[in-house]
Design an enzyme around this catalytic site. Structure first.
Site, PDB file in Angstrom:
ATOM      1  N   GLU A   1       4.612  -2.386  -5.814  1.00 16.86           N
ATOM      2  CA  GLU A   1       5.346  -3.048  -4.728  1.00 16.86           C
ATOM      3  C   GLU A   1       5.465  -4.544  -4.903  1.00 16.86           C
ATOM      4  O   GLU A   1       6.327  -5.181  -4.306  1.00 16.86           O
ATOM      5  CB  GLU A   1       4.679  -2.731  -3.386  1.00 16.86           C
ATOM      6  CG  GLU A   1       4.748  -1.250  -3.037  1.00 16.86           C
ATOM      7  CD  GLU A   1       4.237  -0.960  -1.646  1.00 16.86           C
ATOM      8  OE1 GLU A   1       3.577  -1.828  -1.059  1.00 16.86           O
ATOM      9  OE2 GLU A   1       4.505   0.152  -1.149  1.00 16.86           O
TER      10      GLU A   1
ATOM     11  N   GLU B   1      11.268  -7.105   0.224  1.00 14.90           N
ATOM     12  CA  GLU B   1      10.973  -8.510   0.014  1.00 14.90           C
ATOM     13  C   GLU B   1       9.455  -8.655  -0.102  1.00 14.90           C
ATOM     14  O   GLU B   1       8.712  -7.860   0.472  1.00 14.90           O
ATOM     15  CB  GLU B   1      11.474  -9.302   1.235  1.00 14.90           C
ATOM     16  CG  GLU B   1      11.661 -10.783   1.032  1.00 14.90           C
ATOM     17  CD  GLU B   1      12.237 -11.442   2.308  1.00 14.90           C
ATOM     18  OE1 GLU B   1      12.106 -12.649   2.420  1.00 14.90           O
ATOM     19  OE2 GLU B   1      12.776 -10.707   3.165  1.00 14.90           O
TER      20      GLU B   1
ATOM     21  N   GLY C   1       0.846  -1.199   0.000  1.00 11.36           N
ATOM     22  CA  GLY C   1       0.000   0.000   0.000  1.00 11.36           C
ATOM     23  C   GLY C   1       0.868   1.230   0.000  1.00 11.36           C
ATOM     24  O   GLY C   1       2.093   1.136   0.078  1.00 11.36           O
TER      25      GLY C   1
ATOM     26  N   PRO D   1      -6.075   8.251  15.371  1.00 14.88           N
ATOM     27  CA  PRO D   1      -5.001   9.253  15.278  1.00 14.88           C
ATOM     28  C   PRO D   1      -3.607   8.664  15.496  1.00 14.88           C
ATOM     29  O   PRO D   1      -2.627   9.168  14.955  1.00 14.88           O
ATOM     30  CB  PRO D   1      -5.343  10.241  16.400  1.00 14.88           C
ATOM     31  CG  PRO D   1      -6.785  10.052  16.659  1.00 14.88           C
ATOM     32  CD  PRO D   1      -7.078   8.609  16.375  1.00 14.88           C
ATOM     33  N   ASP D   2      -3.509   7.616  16.291  1.00 10.28           N
ATOM     34  CA  ASP D   2      -2.177   7.106  16.642  1.00 10.28           C
ATOM     35  C   ASP D   2      -1.820   5.819  15.919  1.00 10.28           C
ATOM     36  O   ASP D   2      -0.931   5.099  16.346  1.00 10.28           O
ATOM     37  CB  ASP D   2      -2.110   6.872  18.154  1.00 10.28           C
ATOM     38  CG  ASP D   2      -3.168   5.856  18.581  1.00 10.28           C
ATOM     39  OD1 ASP D   2      -4.042   5.522  17.744  1.00 10.28           O
ATOM     40  OD2 ASP D   2      -3.116   5.398  19.736  1.00 10.28           O
TER      41      ASP D   2
ATOM     42  N   GLU E   1      -0.391   0.767  -6.251  1.00  9.55           N
ATOM     43  CA  GLU E   1       0.551   0.394  -5.199  1.00  9.55           C
ATOM     44  C   GLU E   1       0.821  -1.113  -5.203  1.00  9.55           C
ATOM     45  O   GLU E   1       1.951  -1.551  -5.003  1.00  9.55           O
ATOM     46  CB  GLU E   1       0.009   0.820  -3.827  1.00  9.55           C
ATOM     47  CG  GLU E   1       0.060   2.324  -3.587  1.00  9.55           C
ATOM     48  CD  GLU E   1       1.497   2.824  -3.350  1.00  9.55           C
ATOM     49  OE1 GLU E   1       2.390   1.995  -3.114  1.00  9.55           O
ATOM     50  OE2 GLU E   1       1.709   4.053  -3.428  1.00  9.55           O
TER      51      GLU E   1
END
Lengths: 223, 223
Positions: free
Chosen positions: A67, A116, A47, A84-85, A63
């Site tokens: 990737e 990887e 992502g 938020p965290d 993405e």
DNA sequence: TGACATAGTGTCAAATTAACACTATCGTAT
DNA sequence: ATACGATAGTGTTAATTTGACACTATGTCA
């Protein structure tokens, strides 16, 4: 006061993708090993950041491709995670998607941000970055739920497949054995499978008829 | 290169809330008239920017309260809308929620960003700002779908209610009449309703028993 | 040609769902 | 007081759906 009066910097926006496939009759997902901080070296969902001119779905597909080198999967929005965290440094919102693909086609290749890439069976996941554990758990729940009232499972099948193979996929996701006759009755009653005419010879036994999805663009919901 | 190398400004992040209720046996939603550009004077869903230290759900509840004075509703995430051009000036991502509340309690009051607040029946919506029409449509689909396999409907009921009232809610959302005996059988079989002992006298007919949800915090899924 | 492995097929009982109509109790009007 | 209007409340039965169950078919390989 300007129309968009908002004094704070906007949070960052990413998409994360839980790509499911079936390998060795096990439900597996694709993870990348992070090249960057935070959680450097840790396994995580593929992502990344949404770019200015792409929609969220495009971002997820891009993405995934960048990737892992994988494209052409079935993709559906799952949930948006925004505590938020959830990222230790700056605030990041993640629009989570889940994707399905038959394992035959897929050979992932680690791209830019990934040191990887590897498949992991769902029952043997490594420690994961961020809240990716939660995302995967929700994705698995969703997949299991949709099995009953939609045709998502076909997203895990190759172009053509036997009813035996399809049944194994259902059994793997549900985690329980199904009655062969009832299963076939049920699936064929949906009326979305067509015989290809061909059959697949494998092992030392009778070949099985090959089926395909009759109208690939058609309905995704059962009932 | 810093870990979060990202050259563009982040898009703005908002939540929008589709608050359903039932008024006069019609499914209705709450809209606000926008005080600011763009779409100034246009009707829109309540919603607004996510603040730095609140999670998405908190934001939805706060915006609903600020703009309409309504709180204490049942809230669930719906979908995230993120097309680059869904807002005419800057890019805005909207995490859409839907909410349910019994109409008895609710008396909306126009708050800060709203010039006006009003209920609209779903079959008589005004022209709407942004892609809010799409959001509402999806919310209605979701509500209808969840009626069959969850207990969302109770989110639209007052503390206590009669089975007749509950049936009308189901009929309104599904848009079709239901058999009274089958409905009662079905609902009571869920085992989540309890008689309050009281009954409600209304009109010139027999009073109806009042029920309440036995364990309000309990399961939200049927089957 | 026999062993093995999966493909393929139908019936019946059980459970669920759907259709259906009458009595009960209240208020109100006469 | 009595008849009427209006919604509450209640069971049975047929139809449909679901779930349990076992054998034959067709290929490979030793």
């Amino acid at each position: 006061m300007p129309p968009y009066c908002y004094d704070y910097p906007h949070p960052a926006l990413t998409t994360d993708i839980t790509l499911f496939t079936i390998r060795d009759e096990q439900l597996a997902i694709l993870l990348i090993r992070r090249r960057a901080e935070p959680y450097q070296g840790c396994w995580a969902l593929p992502g990344g950041f949404v770019e200015p001119d792409e929609c969220l779905e495009e971002c997820a597909l891009r993405e995934l491709e960048e990737e892992t080198g994988i494209s052409g999967v079935y993709l559906e929005q799952l949930y948006t995670f925004g505590k938020p965290d959830r990222d230790p440094r700056e605030r990041i919102i993640s629009v989570a998607y889940y994707a399905l693909a038959p394992c035959e086609v897929l050979s992932p290749v680690a791209g830019s941000d990934a040191a990887e890439v590897a498949w992991f069976n769902l029952d043997a996941l490594p420690a994961l970055a961020f809240d990716h554990q939660d995302i995967i758990h929700l994705a698995q729940q969703r997949l299991r739920a949709k099995l009953d009232y939609s045709t998502v499972a076909f997203g895990l099948m190759a172009e053509t497949f036997t009813l035996g193979e399809l049944q194994k996929v259902y059994e793997t996701i549900r985690g329980e054995a199904l009655d062969k006759r009832n299963f076939r009755k049920h699936i064929l009653a949906l009326g979305i499978l067509a015989e290809t005419g061909a059959s697949r010879r494998v092992g030392n036994h009778r070949p099985a008829k090959l089926y395909c999805v009759a109208h690939p663009g058609a309905v995704h919901y059962i009932r």
